[in-house]
Design a protein around this motif. Structure first.
Motif, short mmCIF file in Angstrom:
data_model
loop_
_atom_site.label_atom_id
_atom_site.label_comp_id
_atom_site.label_asym_id
_atom_site.label_seq_id
_atom_site.Cartn_x
_atom_site.Cartn_y
_atom_site.Cartn_z
N ARG A 77 0.87 -1.26 0.03
CA ARG A 77 0.06 0.14 -0.05
C ARG A 77 0.68 1.28 -0.14
NH1 ARG A 77 -3.73 -3.02 3.19
NH2 ARG A 77 -2.73 -2.51 5.20
N ILE A 78 1.85 1.07 0.83
CA ILE A 78 2.94 2.21 0.69
C ILE A 78 3.34 2.51 -0.58
CG2 ILE A 78 5.17 3.15 1.59
CD1 ILE A 78 4.42 1.63 4.26
N LYS A 79 3.76 1.54 -1.34
CA LYS A 79 4.37 1.59 -2.62
C LYS A 79 3.44 1.96 -3.47
CE LYS A 79 4.30 -2.24 -5.22
NZ LYS A 79 3.11 -1.94 -6.31
N ASP A 80 2.08 1.57 -3.67
CA ASP A 80 1.06 2.13 -4.38
C ASP A 80 0.86 3.48 -4.21
OD1 ASP A 80 1.05 -0.44 -5.43
OD2 ASP A 80 -0.73 -1.07 -4.58
N ALA A 81 0.58 3.93 -2.99
CA ALA A 81 0.62 5.32 -2.78
C ALA A 81 1.62 6.33 -3.25
CB ALA A 81 0.26 5.66 -1.25
N ILE A 82 3.03 6.01 -3.14
CA ILE A 82 3.84 6.69 -3.82
C ILE A 82 3.79 6.84 -5.19
CG2 ILE A 82 6.51 6.71 -3.93
CD1 ILE A 82 6.78 5.27 -1.25
N LEU A 83 3.47 5.81 -5.89
CA LEU A 83 3.27 5.70 -7.28
C LEU A 83 2.16 6.66 -7.63
CD1 LEU A 83 4.08 4.61 -10.06
CD2 LEU A 83 2.42 2.71 -9.69
N ALA A 84 0.93 6.53 -6.98
CA ALA A 84 0.02 7.59 -7.16
C ALA A 84 0.16 8.94 -7.07
CB ALA A 84 -1.41 7.05 -6.17
N ARG A 85 1.17 9.13 -6.11
CA ARG A 85 1.70 10.64 -6.17
C ARG A 85 3.02 10.97 -6.22
NH1 ARG A 85 -0.43 12.00 0.17
NH2 ARG A 85 -0.16 14.24 -0.77
N SER A 86 3.32 10.26 -7.51
CA SER A 86 4.69 10.27 -7.92
C SER A 86 5.26 11.47 -8.50
CB SER A 86 4.98 9.13 -9.06
OG SER A 86 4.08 9.18 -10.13
N GLU A 87 4.34 12.49 -9.42
CA GLU A 87 4.59 13.65 -9.68
C GLU A 87 4.79 14.81 -8.86
OE1 GLU A 87 1.79 15.00 -12.48
OE2 GLU A 87 2.30 13.49 -13.97
N GLU A 88 4.23 14.59 -7.56
CA GLU A 88 4.26 15.52 -6.30
C GLU A 88 5.70 15.09 -5.69
OE1 GLU A 88 1.59 16.46 -2.23
OE2 GLU A 88 0.94 14.79 -3.85
N PHE A 89 5.92 13.71 -5.46
CA PHE A 89 7.11 13.38 -5.16
C PHE A 89 8.15 13.94 -5.80
CE2 PHE A 89 5.29 10.32 -2.18
CZ PHE A 89 5.71 10.24 -1.05
N ALA A 90 8.40 13.86 -7.10
CA ALA A 90 9.19 13.99 -7.94
C ALA A 90 9.57 15.53 -7.64
CB ALA A 90 9.23 13.60 -9.33
N ALA A 91 8.51 16.42 -8.04
CA ALA A 91 8.80 17.87 -8.02
C ALA A 91 9.19 18.12 -6.88
CB ALA A 91 7.24 18.54 -8.40
N LEU A 92 8.80 17.85 -5.55
CA LEU A 92 9.25 18.02 -4.30
C LEU A 92 10.68 17.79 -3.92
CD1 LEU A 92 8.02 19.40 -1.60
CD2 LEU A 92 7.42 17.18 -0.81
N ILE A 93 11.11 16.79 -4.44
CA ILE A 93 12.67 16.31 -4.26
C ILE A 93 13.40 17.25 -5.24
CG2 ILE A 93 14.38 14.34 -5.10
CD1 ILE A 93 11.89 12.50 -4.41
N SER A 94 13.05 17.21 -6.40
CA SER A 94 13.70 18.28 -7.28
C SER A 94 13.94 19.77 -6.62
CB SER A 94 12.96 18.45 -8.66
OG SER A 94 13.86 19.19 -9.64
N ARG A 95 12.61 20.37 -6.12
CA ARG A 95 12.75 21.72 -5.67
C ARG A 95 13.68 21.72 -4.51
NH1 ARG A 95 7.08 23.53 -3.66
NH2 ARG A 95 8.18 25.44 -3.19
N GLN A 96 14.11 20.49 -3.64
CA GLN A 96 14.88 20.65 -2.46
C GLN A 96 16.25 20.37 -2.98
OE1 GLN A 96 12.97 18.34 1.11
NE2 GLN A 96 12.51 17.23 -0.57
N ASN A 97 16.49 19.29 -3.67
CA ASN A 97 18.09 19.21 -3.88
C ASN A 97 18.38 19.46 -5.54
OD1 ASN A 97 17.00 16.96 -5.78
ND2 ASN A 97 17.63 15.33 -4.25
#
Length: 481
Positions: A77-97
């Protein structure tokens, strides 16, 4: 203007709670040098509270005794939720690092999703309990969770490194205190939001953004059973020393100074794109980066010219631009470090073939031009010390034996690669290189195979059954004959 991401509470034991102190970590954009968010800075009192809650959760046995199939379902379920919000995660990581957005999605987010899935597959087949015939009679071999884990992750590829630790720890039945780097805490808190809805029992997961002094307190805490750390060699040595006082188990994935060997018979036009990808991934801020490129003397000038031209053509700039290959360094300190090494290389007598400065027109943001040093001697500091930026050394070799000797002449042993017209011969070369991973006619990383380093590149392995075993203690139960 992008919305600032603000957190005012800490995720401790599965609940958002008021922090003990008033400290705040402000997160800066490496591209704009502006504050993009903030989180509370955990204090030592928060560590004490988190360890107490995790200890109680583990000792209660609720998660440990949860059937494996149910633990796998939670991690899925954790994996699937990350995938569902992958664009949000990628944008946030990029903004930080500052990672190029396409790279953040492909390597960091989708790589993490793959790691969770692979870990679940490994756990489903792992022999947590098996019978064995002993010399004096039958025995039962059990693999039981190590306990409370402190997982300390770096800023360069945060979600992938988190997955390497969190997935096997949870699947084994451990409780986890996750400590993200102060440069990149926002995606860890987003992960906490996901995990809070995944079905973990209370106390099993904590996320503690903190500065380095609080990390040191966490590592030395007597309530911690295992530390899983990814970062620099000096930090890894300090963690190992602190853990020794309590005989705390450790897994350390540390630095690299990996060599790419281009043998005389290699197809350079085929090899070059792969080498460039391996050298400059994540703007060179990668432990597995191919930063020593070993070239045959007979073809040195030809290959060096092609290599430098290809690097000079790389687009440097805004990480949100899909065409960007090289983004900014994650911090001003990291930019200074990389530029200082450029100066060291020049002072040592190496020749800059391209790059070597701040890119024109990018005075705002922590940028460094992708840089290639030519005619480097392996004794130079730029060839021996991990720079962790877009700086590559071209080193000539006389013959294959000389190339292998150069590749092995390092205090580090994390990764490497060889290019040759004969793949079987490339495997023979691979067998002679003292590194934890090695690629033949490619540059690969795979979440199914064990990952870690020889020598100063670390202790232990992550991913695959080896990575799961690192979170387990082996017990022998002897039965009557």
């Amino acid at each position: 203007m992008e919305t600032r991401v603000e957190y005012t509470e800490l995720f401790i034991g599965g609940a958002w709670v008021t922090p003990s102190g008033s400290g705040v970590i402000e997160v800066m954009s490496p591209h704009t040098e502006r504050v993009i968010g903030s989180v509370p800075a955990a204090s030592t009192a928060d560590v004490d509270r988190a360890v107490e809650i995790a200890r109680a959760a583990f000792d209660s046995g609720e998660w440990t005794q949860t059937p494996l199939a149910d633990r796998i379902a939670v991690v899925t379920r954790i994996k699937d939720a990350i995938l569902a919000r992958s664009e949000e995660f990628a944008a946030l990581i990029s903004r930080q690092n500052g990672a190029p957005a396409s790279s953040a999605m492909r390597t960091q987010v989708l790589g993490a999703v793959a790691a969770y899935g692979a870990a679940c597959a490994v756990a489903a087949q792992f022999p947590f309990e098996e019978s064995r015939a002993g010399v004096g009679g039958p025995m039962l071999i059990r693999h039981e969770p190590v306990g409370v884990v402190a997982a300390i992750v770096p800023w360069n590829v945060p979600q992938l490194v988190i997955a390497a630790k969190l997935a096997p720890a949870l699947l084994s039945g451990c409780a986890v205190i996750l400590k993200p780097a102060p440069e990149t805490p926002l995606d860890s808190n987003l992960l906490a939001e996901i995990c809070s809805q995944a079905g973990l029992p209370k106390g099993v997961l904590t996320v503690l953004p903190a500065e380095r002094d609080v990390s040191a307190y966490l590592v030395a805490h007597p309530g911690i059973d295992k530390v899983a750390f990814t970062g620099s060699v000096p930090a890894g040595k300090a963690i190992m020393a602190a853990a020794a006082a309590n005989l705390t188990r450790v897994t350390l994935e540390l630095g690299g100074k990996s060599a790419a060997i281009v043998l005389e018979d290699a197809d350079v036009d085929q090899a070059l794109p792969n080498i460039l990808a391996g050298s400059f991934a994540n703007s060179g801020q990668a432990c597995v980066a191919l930063t020593r490129i070993l070239l045959p003397v007979s073809r040195y000038d030809e290959i060096a010219e092609k290599f430098a031209a290809a690097v000079a053509a790389m687009k440097v700039g805004d990480p949100t631009d899909p065409a960007t290959v090289i983004g900014p360094m994650t911090s001003a300190a990291q930019q200074r470090r990389v530029l200082d090494y450029v100066g060291i290389g020049e002072a040592e007598g190496a020749k800059i073939l391209t790059g070597g400065s701040v890119p024109e027109g990018l005075s705002t943001g922590w940028y460094v031009e992708p840089t290639v040093f030519g005619n480097v001697d392996n004794s130079m500091r730029i060839a021996r010390e991990e720079i962790f930026g877009p700086v590559v050394c071209l080193i000539p070799f006389e013959d294959e034996a000389h190339a292998i000797a150069i590749a092995n002449d390092s205090d580090l042993g994390l990764s490497g690669a060889v290019w040759t017209a004969d793949t079987e011969h490339g495997v023979e070369v691979a067998r002679q290189i003292r590194t934890g991973t090695f690629s033949v006619n490619c540059q690969r990383f795979d979440v199914v195979g064990p990952f870690g380093g020889y020598k100063n590149s670390g202790v232990g392995r992550e991913f695959g059954p080896e990575g799961l075993a690192a979170y387990l203690e082996a017990k022998s139960i002897f039965l009557p004959a």
